[in-house]
Write a protein that holds these residues in place. Structure first.
Motif, PDB file in Angstrom:
ATOM      1  N   ASP A 197      -2.970   1.131  13.415  1.00  0.00           N
ATOM      2  CA  ASP A 197      -1.242   2.302  13.006  1.00  0.00           C
ATOM      3  C   ASP A 197      -0.878   2.546  11.827  1.00  0.00           C
ATOM      4  O   ASP A 197      -1.526   2.185  10.987  1.00  0.00           O
ATOM      5  CB  ASP A 197      -0.729   1.057  14.249  1.00  0.00           C
ATOM      6  CG  ASP A 197      -0.346  -0.132  13.548  1.00  0.00           C
ATOM      7  OD1 ASP A 197      -1.335  -0.624  12.945  1.00  0.00           O
ATOM      8  OD2 ASP A 197       0.226  -0.810  14.146  1.00  0.00           O
ATOM      9  N   PRO A 204       1.096   0.186   9.427  1.00  0.00           N
ATOM     10  CA  PRO A 204       0.876  -0.373   9.006  1.00  0.00           C
ATOM     11  C   PRO A 204      -1.026  -0.343   8.551  1.00  0.00           C
ATOM     12  O   PRO A 204      -0.427  -1.212   7.541  1.00  0.00           O
ATOM     13  CB  PRO A 204       1.381  -1.594   9.262  1.00  0.00           C
ATOM     14  CG  PRO A 204       2.439  -1.098  10.777  1.00  0.00           C
ATOM     15  CD  PRO A 204       1.912   0.371  11.308  1.00  0.00           C
ATOM     16  N   HIS A 258      -1.835   1.721   6.033  1.00  0.00           N
ATOM     17  CA  HIS A 258      -0.977   1.991   4.714  1.00  0.00           C
ATOM     18  C   HIS A 258      -1.542   0.379   3.607  1.00  0.00           C
ATOM     19  O   HIS A 258      -1.803   0.613   2.337  1.00  0.00           O
ATOM     20  CB  HIS A 258       0.118   0.948   5.005  1.00  0.00           C
ATOM     21  CG  HIS A 258       1.401   2.160   5.685  1.00  0.00           C
ATOM     22  ND1 HIS A 258       2.112   3.275   4.502  1.00  0.00           N
ATOM     23  CD2 HIS A 258       2.129   2.177   6.561  1.00  0.00           C
ATOM     24  CE1 HIS A 258       2.588   3.993   5.305  1.00  0.00           C
ATOM     25  NE2 HIS A 258       2.898   4.039   6.414  1.00  0.00           N
ATOM     26  N   ALA A 259      -1.840  -0.144   5.296  1.00  0.00           N
ATOM     27  CA  ALA A 259      -2.575  -1.765   4.154  1.00  0.00           C
ATOM     28  C   ALA A 259      -3.806  -1.071   3.705  1.00  0.00           C
ATOM     29  O   ALA A 259      -4.461  -1.479   2.558  1.00  0.00           O
ATOM     30  CB  ALA A 259      -3.629  -2.538   5.260  1.00  0.00           C
ATOM     31  N   GLN A 318       3.239   8.228   0.010  1.00  0.00           N
ATOM     32  CA  GLN A 318       2.942   6.391   0.283  1.00  0.00           C
ATOM     33  C   GLN A 318       1.956   5.412  -0.726  1.00  0.00           C
ATOM     34  O   GLN A 318       2.620   5.033  -1.611  1.00  0.00           O
ATOM     35  CB  GLN A 318       3.195   5.918   1.208  1.00  0.00           C
ATOM     36  CG  GLN A 318       4.335   6.277   1.719  1.00  0.00           C
ATOM     37  CD  GLN A 318       4.417   6.340   3.220  1.00  0.00           C
ATOM     38  OE1 GLN A 318       3.327   5.118   4.333  1.00  0.00           O
ATOM     39  NE2 GLN A 318       5.022   5.790   4.102  1.00  0.00           N
TER      40      GLN A 318
END
Length: 152
Positions: free
Chosen positions: A101, A103, A106-107, A135
């Protein structure tokens, strides 16, 4: 000393032909191609896969693929690019997120930036948005790392 460059970019790449991407990569990744440079790529479709294939065929640099889960969880196009380039990939980092997902992605992006000295981003042309590409670029900037933005 090995320098490291994180590459991030849009998954939406159908609006250009492959020759156009090859030219962009030659112009904007080419100056960094060196045996003492390591590239970190996200292992997804779009820019990740296209840049991987270009680097594998045009560079002697080290290549590390970073995925949020496992390679087997990546889209088929990305898995094929990884398989085709396997003899040129130095390392595959599987972060093994429980869920793929936002997160987890993004990680993955933060991991690449944290292990890099600079970020090269290939976002969709237009105003800055909230995409994973932006991002990642912005996270690198917040970390004080140089960043090169090449709209596609």
């Amino acid at each position: 000393m090995t320098r490291a460059v994180a590459i991030t970019g849009t998954r939406s790449t159908a609006h250009r032909d492959l020759a156009s991407y090859a030219e962009l990569f030659a112009d904007y990744l080419g100056p960094f191609v060196d045996p003492n440079v390591s590239f970190y790529l996200g292992g997804a479709t779009g820019i990740d896969s296209l840049a991987l294939l270009w680097l594998a065929g045009n560079a002697s640099s080290q290549i590390t693929i970073v995925v949020p889960g496992t390679v087997q969880q990546q889209p088929a196009e990305a898995q094929q690019a990884i398989t085709r380039s396997r003899n040129r990939i130095t390392e595959i980092v599987e972060l093994r997120a429980d869920q793929l997902d936002a997160p987890a992605f993004h990680a993955r992006n933060r991991w690449m930036v944290d292990h890099s000295h600079m970020v090269i981003g290939f976002p969709l042309a237009g105003p800055q948005g909230t995409s994973g590409t932006w991002q990642t670029i912005n996270y690198g900037a917040e970390q004080g790392k140089p960043h090169l933005i090449v709209p596609v």
